[in-house]
Write a protein that holds these residues in place. Structure first.
Motif, mmCIF file in Angstrom:
data_model
loop_
_atom_site.group_PDB
_atom_site.id
_atom_site.type_symbol
_atom_site.label_atom_id
_atom_site.label_comp_id
_atom_site.label_asym_id
_atom_site.label_seq_id
_atom_site.Cartn_x
_atom_site.Cartn_y
_atom_site.Cartn_z
ATOM 1 N N SER A 203 -0.913 -7.457 2.767
ATOM 2 C CA SER A 203 -0.599 -7.176 1.079
ATOM 3 C C SER A 203 -1.932 -6.820 0.587
ATOM 4 C CB SER A 203 0.066 -8.183 0.667
ATOM 5 O OG SER A 203 1.319 -8.393 1.233
ATOM 6 N N TRP A 204 -3.172 -7.580 0.934
ATOM 7 C CA TRP A 204 -4.343 -7.726 0.220
ATOM 8 C C TRP A 204 -5.106 -6.199 0.292
ATOM 9 C CZ3 TRP A 204 -9.383 -6.736 0.710
ATOM 10 C CH2 TRP A 204 -10.243 -7.044 -0.466
ATOM 11 N N HIS A 205 -5.016 -5.715 1.441
ATOM 12 C CA HIS A 205 -5.432 -4.396 1.765
ATOM 13 C C HIS A 205 -4.758 -3.296 1.165
ATOM 14 C CE1 HIS A 205 -9.074 -5.346 4.358
ATOM 15 N NE2 HIS A 205 -8.543 -6.339 4.577
ATOM 16 N N VAL A 206 -3.233 -3.483 1.169
ATOM 17 C CA VAL A 206 -2.500 -2.413 0.584
ATOM 18 C C VAL A 206 -3.078 -2.474 -0.846
ATOM 19 C CG1 VAL A 206 -0.176 -1.724 -0.067
ATOM 20 C CG2 VAL A 206 -0.755 -2.536 2.084
ATOM 21 N N THR A 207 -3.005 -3.572 -1.718
ATOM 22 C CA THR A 207 -3.466 -3.668 -3.074
ATOM 23 C C THR A 207 -4.945 -3.173 -3.178
ATOM 24 O OG1 THR A 207 -2.113 -5.461 -3.508
ATOM 25 C CG2 THR A 207 -3.978 -5.332 -4.942
ATOM 26 N N ALA A 208 -5.793 -3.451 -2.379
ATOM 27 C CA ALA A 208 -7.071 -2.766 -2.405
ATOM 28 C C ALA A 208 -7.094 -1.277 -2.377
ATOM 29 C CB ALA A 208 -7.988 -3.458 -1.570
ATOM 30 N N ALA A 209 -6.485 -0.766 -1.404
ATOM 31 C CA ALA A 209 -6.210 0.874 -0.967
ATOM 32 C C ALA A 209 -5.614 1.514 -2.193
ATOM 33 C CB ALA A 209 -5.604 0.930 0.319
ATOM 34 N N LEU A 210 -4.659 1.022 -2.881
ATOM 35 C CA LEU A 210 -4.008 1.398 -3.990
ATOM 36 C C LEU A 210 -4.985 1.366 -5.455
ATOM 37 C CD1 LEU A 210 -0.587 -0.112 -3.825
ATOM 38 C CD2 LEU A 210 -0.853 2.087 -3.425
#
Length: 339
Positions: A180-187
């Protein structure tokens, strides 16, 4: 070369199925840097190189790597996993040995039919391989675009992690948090396009008890790509703060996300739909859009429900292109939001 001579035979020492390091990394859900590190440290590299320089991985090489990935996903140290993988003898068809089906079997995520990139992302997440997760996400977004990457790769992997966490007690929570953290960062790395000057924004928020904000983070990024101005308030926005935000920003539309029926506050939705803002005599009102499975079966006052990122994006984009609510005209509510 003599024009009458036959064409040279293709090299026999390089199988047609051999893959580049990047292709293998995408297939297995590891970063190319990780593969090179494993090759340097543990001698688990390709048997052949093209022109002595470029790595080309055969099915047998990939089978060993796959076993190493499965073992490290179960917590086996990389050095021990490499020794085990090098000790196995992949069969001639390039499949993994019979014993390779066990490592990671119970730890594998139940993805179903998804793109190969989704399986690579899931493997990287289960291994807690943060660099590989970040690379997989950036590659998926660059190759497929945000909407397709979200619907076909990211969301299925997130759902699979959630199902695995729900069925395994306290296990895999760390996988969900890391992913989840990396998805947020990518977005957040997606740059918004310039919008129409003075255009009314779209307000995005979760209901007061809702902590799952990734779907509207994806919506915010997709709207930004289209140049639609967004005011994003994220998870668990208190009701009073939501009312104040609507009055202060005068949004073209207000999107409320609820993941579950327990967090879908219907009285809040009715009150937000009734908010008017602006100067007396020129009052405006936002279109209310309810997003998320928590609103199933909920009548929507003065608005519609959104179903999915792609169709929701089209609905909001059409609203954003309509009359500005600051003029007092609210515009027509969308006829349908798709599925």
């Amino acid at each position: 070369m003599d024009p009458l001579s036959p064409p040279p035979e293709p090299p026999q020492d390089l199988p047609a199925a051999a893959l580049s390091t990047g292709a293998v990394a995408r297939r297995l859900g590891v970063s190319p840097t990780t593969l090179r590190s494993w090759e340097r440290r543990y001698a688990i590299g390709p048997a052949r190189r093209e022109d002595g320089r470029h790595r080309r991985w055969t099915p047998e090489d990939i089978a060993r790597l796959d076993l190493m990935c499965r073992l490290t996903a179960r917590g086996v140290p990389p050095s021990e996993a490499a020794r085990a993988a090098l000790g196995e003898a992949p069969d001639a068809s390039g499949g993994t040995p019979a014993r390779a089906a066990t490592p990671g079997g119970r730890g594998a995520l139940p993805l179903g039919e998804v793109r190969p990139e989704g399986r690579g992302l899931a493997r990287a997440a289960v291994r807690l391989d943060a660099p590989a997760v970040a690379e997989q996400l950036d590659a998926a977004l660059a190759e497929h675009g945000l909407v397709t990457a979200w619907e076909d790769i990211i969301a299925p992997t997130l759902h699979a992690v959630g199902r695995k966490w729900a069925s395994a007690g306290e296990r895999y929570i760390e996988v969900e948090h890391l992913l989840s953290w990396h998805v947020t960062a990518a977005l957040h790395r997606i740059r918004p396009a310039p919008g129409r000057p003075g255009a009314a924004p779209v307000l995005l928020a979760c209901t007061p008890d809702e902590l799952h904000s990734l779907p509207i983070e994806a919506l915010a990024a997709a709207l930004g790509e289209r140049g639609v101005p967004v005011r994003m308030f994220g998870a668990a926005l208190p009701a009073e703060a939501l009312h104040d935000a609507v009055r202060r920003t005068g949004p073209r539309a207000a999107v409320l996300w609820a993941q579950s029926r327990a967090t879908a506050d219907r009285s809040l939705a009715r009150s937000v739909a009734g908010i008017e803002w602006g100067l007396r005599g020129a009052r405006g009102r936002s279109t209310l859009l309810l997003a998320g499975p928590g609103w199933a079966g909920t009548p929507t006052p003065r608005g519609e429900r959104l179903f999915g990122l792609r169709s929701g994006l089209e609905v909001i984009s059409a609203l954003a292109a309509g009359p500005d609510p600051a003029t007092g005209a609210t515009g027509a509510a969308p006829a349908a939001c798709g599925s």
